[in-house]
Design an enzyme around this catalytic site. Sequence first.
Site, PDB file in Angstrom:
ATOM      1  N   ASP A  20       0.817  -1.210   0.000  1.00 25.92           N
ATOM      2  CA  ASP A  20       0.000   0.000   0.000  1.00 25.92           C
ATOM      3  C   ASP A  20       0.851   1.261   0.000  1.00 25.92           C
ATOM      4  OD1 ASP A  20      -2.389  -1.488   0.086  1.00 25.92           O
ATOM      5  OD2 ASP A  20      -2.302  -1.631   2.255  1.00 25.92           O
ATOM      6  N   ARG A 101      -1.185   0.651  16.509  1.00 23.59           N
ATOM      7  CA  ARG A 101      -1.522   1.821  15.702  1.00 23.59           C
ATOM      8  C   ARG A 101      -1.458   3.145  16.491  1.00 23.59           C
ATOM      9  NH1 ARG A 101       0.192  -1.090  12.408  1.00 23.59           N
ATOM     10  NH2 ARG A 101      -1.042  -2.190  10.844  1.00 23.59           N
ATOM     11  N   ASP A 130      -8.030  -0.300  10.760  1.00 20.45           N
ATOM     12  CA  ASP A 130      -6.869   0.548  11.007  1.00 20.45           C
ATOM     13  C   ASP A 130      -7.089   2.002  10.637  1.00 20.45           C
ATOM     14  OD1 ASP A 130      -5.314  -1.343  12.189  1.00 20.45           O
ATOM     15  OD2 ASP A 130      -4.143  -1.837  10.420  1.00 20.45           O
ATOM     16  N   SER A 182      -2.016 -10.240   3.119  1.00 19.50           N
ATOM     17  CA  SER A 182      -1.911  -8.971   3.849  1.00 19.50           C
ATOM     18  C   SER A 182      -1.401  -9.305   5.245  1.00 19.50           C
ATOM     19  CB  SER A 182      -3.289  -8.297   3.927  1.00 19.50           C
ATOM     20  OG  SER A 182      -3.207  -7.118   4.709  1.00 19.50           O
TER      21      SER A 182
END
Length: 414
Positions: A20, A101, A130, A182
């Site tokens: 990404d 995160r 996320d 992923s």
Amino acid sequence: MKKQKKDIKKVVLAYSGGLDTSIIIPWLKENYNNCEVIAVSGDVGQGTELDGLEEKAVATGASKLYIEDLKEEFITDYIFPTMKAGAVYEHDYLLGTSFARPIIAKRIAEIAKAEGADAICHGCTGKGNDQVRFELSLKAFAPDLAIIAPWREWDIQSRDEEIDYAEAHNIPLKINRETNYSKDKNLWHLSHEGLDLEDPANEPMYNKPGFLELGVSPEMAPDQPTYVTLHFEKGVPTMLNGEEIAPVSLMEALNQLGGENGIGLADLVENRLVGMKSRGVYETPGGTILYHAHKVLETITLDRETMHYKQQIALKYADLVYFGQWFTPLRAALDAFVDETQQTVTGDVKLKLYKGNIINAGVTSPFSLYDPEIATFDADDVYDQSDAGGFINLFGLPIGVQAKMYEKNGLKMK
């Protein structure tokens, strides 16, 4: 007021070097007036994933890359509080991505403000959790900065199309279309999503070379058990097998021990915050050992009412972490409650690791509430068993009163 594209001259990007964010740098420059892109990577234990990252970021258009070492802070300020709370999302998920995160987003916000950036960009998809975790954390530390989320803007619809974009722009990737899971890796865990795992009917290919990275499947683990002893002080692990150990070294050691013995594999379908169900396979070898040991120690150091109420708190704590609400007054308040419960959670826990199993092998504490004189089935002078009759009569009084009322009115107990 929402910034217009023409007003955005400098963007700070949460950069992992994965698929990404690899394509986001050139995409930002193409779609945001050739803006300056400053990449930031938070090192929470990705290991070799950070190798060559600066060269790659600059080669694809970033003006520079920050690599911030957040590993110890990640463990002490995010992992340990969550573990002390006993927070587990939907019984199985040990929150490895969830609590990584906030710390990354906080540091990115600090750098963005110091750099005078106009916006912060992340590579989270519009289907995932996320995006919420990042943006709620960014709102806590940089509420006035614009947020760019390419997955909510661009025309790219799949990871295959991302690879097409990367190939067209000569962006090197460490994956191919066949191994395009992923993944998210840090000191606590490694997650796997996508490809064959999208169908819950498919068994994970644990023994396929290259699938598991932190350990082995239980059937491939040694035929002899491994013993491990953890010492806790007020709920925090401080010693491993009788030797003091720093937080990062502790996690690395437990990951190795757990991984070698097939500990910590979880295959689950979870309810995402955005409303859909998703299937993931998680490797959390060291974390699974820590949670288990801490829970065992609490069985002898917490009284019944505190333990049972804390179990309720754990459910809410897990939701807050999973939903990205780390930087909230409620999470801080729950931490205060949890820390008070941990004042006597000190002692040693011995565990036996064997082919994916964690087997209790002994627990001691100077604050133990377990009294063998009271608990024994042998004769004792401490507990008068005849007292139990009066207790039961009082404890059961409401049931007896209700039964008589039912009988009087021709009703039946259900």
